[in-house]
Design a protein around this motif. Sequence first.
Motif: not given
Length: 318
Positions: A124-150
């Motif tokens: 189901k296409d939607g925002p790339l979030d994945m947080r169970m608590d949407p008010d805490a931590g970084e979303s999946a999109a934010q993590w994928l934008a900053r994490a290195d390949e390894r």
Amino acid sequence: MTDGGAEVRSAHLPVMFEQVMEGLRVVEDGTYLDGTFGRGGHARGVLQRLGAGGRLLLMDKDPEAIAVAEREFRGDARVAIRRGSFAGMGGWDAASAGLDGVLLDLGVSSPQLDVAARGFSFGKDGPLDMRMDPDAGESAAQWLARADEREIADVLWTYGEERMSRRIARAIVARRATAPLTRTGELAELIASVVPRGRHDIHPATRSFQAIRIHVNRELEDLEHGLAAAHDALRPAGRLAVISFHSLEDRIVKRFIAAHAKAPPGNRRLPEATGFVPTLRAIGDAGKADADELAANPRARSAVLRVAEKLPAPEARP
């Protein structure tokens, strides 16, 4: 390890309901904590077994789950509700005062998966979030934008056992150099483009989505802290019941119970350690859904229930 769909808790048919109730062995005047309220299937079962002097503590990271709990149980004096991870139950005075049972039903719930806006589903296409608590931590999109390949590859392999983890990580890094990944559909399509399709009933993105979700929500870290907190809060004869849906979770639960129930194997080359004092007793073998439940709820096919009982202090034992 199972496919992502198998990790889902059904909102309408609580997984292994009867086995969970039997495992918790609810007493009328006891105090119980449901650390993963979801939509309340197991909680209702506990509450039905409590008397006027009983107490039910409800926790969940998800604000939508907490809203359901408050709408349904706000008027019941036996119920207390707290938003947050079960890992923090030790910081709740109502829980640290002593519990007769703790239930943890791990994984993502059906409502979370079914609502595209939560970003859990590759179907189901939607925002790339994945947080169970949407008010805490970084979303999946934010993590994928900053994490290195390894780091991305390590997460996909460690939490998803994805054999193509390096190839997928390389594709993600190459893609974000031209445009950020912000939608679940974009990520699923990218993974499918670089991973050969195996079994036709399993989407190529299944393991990757599971791994990213576990990482973003710190699910295994929360589980380890939550098990320790439950152990400390349980009264003698109190029960711990944990439903897990894949091998990573179940391995942690199994090892935790064993570490508190059985003496570690000796080593004849080392001096004998101080005598081991068990604090838990495993109740039966690992439970699984029966044929009737699987027919009604295929999502329960990989559910594993483990139950343990808190032992009294050595000086209180006969």
